[in-house]
Write a protein that holds these residues in place. Sequence first.
Motif, PDB file in Angstrom:
ATOM      1  N   TYR A 181      27.828  -7.210 -93.513  1.00 36.99           N
ATOM      2  CA  TYR A 181      27.752  -6.092 -94.459  1.00 36.99           C
ATOM      3  C   TYR A 181      29.115  -5.972 -95.133  1.00 36.99           C
ATOM      4  O   TYR A 181      30.084  -5.538 -94.495  1.00 36.99           O
ATOM      5  CB  TYR A 181      27.436  -4.788 -93.727  1.00 36.99           C
ATOM      6  N   HIS A 198      13.827   1.257 -92.223  1.00 37.09           N
ATOM      7  CA  HIS A 198      12.689   0.353 -91.980  1.00 37.09           C
ATOM      8  C   HIS A 198      12.329   0.388 -90.505  1.00 37.09           C
ATOM      9  O   HIS A 198      13.112   0.849 -89.672  1.00 37.09           O
ATOM     10  CB  HIS A 198      13.066  -1.087 -92.363  1.00 37.09           C
ATOM     11  N   HIS A 255      14.928   2.845 -88.542  1.00 40.93           N
ATOM     12  CA  HIS A 255      16.381   2.818 -88.411  1.00 40.93           C
ATOM     13  C   HIS A 255      16.969   2.267 -89.711  1.00 40.93           C
ATOM     14  O   HIS A 255      16.230   1.739 -90.551  1.00 40.93           O
ATOM     15  CB  HIS A 255      16.807   1.991 -87.194  1.00 40.93           C
ATOM     16  N   ARG A 265      31.319  -5.264 -91.774  1.00 38.59           N
ATOM     17  CA  ARG A 265      30.581  -5.084 -90.518  1.00 38.59           C
ATOM     18  C   ARG A 265      29.770  -6.349 -90.261  1.00 38.59           C
ATOM     19  O   ARG A 265      29.185  -6.917 -91.187  1.00 38.59           O
ATOM     20  CB  ARG A 265      29.637  -3.883 -90.636  1.00 38.59           C
ATOM     21  N   SER A 267      26.755  -7.946 -87.589  1.00 34.35           N
ATOM     22  CA  SER A 267      25.813  -7.685 -86.501  1.00 34.35           C
ATOM     23  C   SER A 267      24.966  -8.926 -86.296  1.00 34.35           C
ATOM     24  O   SER A 267      24.949  -9.838 -87.142  1.00 34.35           O
ATOM     25  CB  SER A 267      24.943  -6.462 -86.814  1.00 34.35           C
TER      26      SER A 267
HETATM   27  O1  LIG Z   1      22.673  -4.583 -88.492  1.00 28.45           O
HETATM   28  C1  LIG Z   1      22.150  -3.713 -87.794  1.00 28.45           C
HETATM   29  O2  LIG Z   1      22.827  -2.969 -87.064  1.00 28.45           O
HETATM   30  C2  LIG Z   1      20.672  -3.491 -87.809  1.00 28.45           C
HETATM   31  C3  LIG Z   1      19.929  -4.517 -88.605  1.00 28.45           C
HETATM   32  C4  LIG Z   1      18.453  -4.292 -88.604  1.00 28.45           C
HETATM   33  O3  LIG Z   1      17.959  -3.230 -88.334  1.00 28.45           O
HETATM   34  C5  LIG Z   1      17.555  -5.415 -88.933  1.00 28.45           C
HETATM   35  O4  LIG Z   1      18.052  -6.476 -89.363  1.00 28.45           O
HETATM   36  O5  LIG Z   1      16.340  -5.270 -88.737  1.00 28.45           O
END
Ligand SMILES: O=C(O)CCC(=O)C(=O)O
Length: 321
Positions: A181, A198, A255, A265, A267
């Motif tokens: 991100y 979503h 979320h 960021r 993830s």
């Molecule tokens: O990056 C995140 O913290 C969540 C990502 C997410 O919800 C997704 O990719 O479905």
Amino acid sequence: MNSLPIIDISPLYDDEPDAWQAVAEQIDRACRQWGFFYIKGHPISPARIAEVLGNAQRFFALPVEEKLKIDITQTRHHRGYGAVATEQLDPTKPSDLKETFDMGLHLPADHPEVLAEKPLRGPNRHPDLSGWEALMEQHYRDMQALAQTLLRAMTLALGIERDFFDTRFNEPVSVLRLIHYPPRDTASSAEQQGAGAHTDYGCITLLYQDAAGGLQVRNVNGQWIDAPPIEGTFVVNLGDMMARWSNDRYLSTPHRVISPLGVDRYSMPFFAEPHPDTLIQCLPGCQDDTHPPKYPTTTCAEFLLSRFADTYAYRREPQPA
Ligand SMILES: O=C(O)CCC(=O)C(=O)O
Ligand SMILES: [Fe+2]
């Protein structure tokens, strides 16, 4: 209902049935009340996480033309790089401010399902970075094993045999995804999100998030609450396929990710899904006279493909101007 449960799953790795049962009960409660929880005491080491995170940083730092050599929009089986704005998780908001790398189960070009052009099946497309491929393929296998341990714990409350999911998660269509991100600048619209609100499509998602923060989960009262980074944990949540499979005993909870201001960021969600031909039909322990099956039977592949079409701007029909 303001903070997500944190469950220590280390007893699932002992042979102590009572301890196993206690963890299974905590997981079942969290799945019914939240559809979201943290796990700690899992076997993925901090060193492994640091290595995979290092790969994410190396890859996303490449020039965009280098990343586009494995452009996900050029594959029929959904592998590779998704540039910023490829996805729009919340259709009422601007496209997501994130870039992604997706990999799945590597099936060689001469595998019967690849030759038959089965959707979502095919070889991985890795970037040409030293040490990348072996590490990512190992991490994929280890995340799959962790997901199946959690699923085994769920069988108890779902009224199915202990190996129910194991037999259905052979050659799975699970996806390991890296996400970057970029920081949102203060001039950008307040509507701009890293990932729009979503629910996940599949069975169960295991998410590593770095220290930046920004993940939010909608509680049963409709309020957005923070799911902050907690070192050594994964955030676990259920998707729509599991809600459907369990006749809505388990929740697939909305979320979103608020775009970080001034920091990058990273993830890494692992989306655990069964074999594409798996029948998704109401589990035996989730129906009775007062709770008849709510949904018609579908297959894993059919269900996932219908949800993908909702998310990817480039897969939609053009809208009239
Ligand atoms: O990056 C995140 O913290 C969540 C990502 C997410 O919800 C997704 O990719 O479905
Ligand atoms: Fe998600």
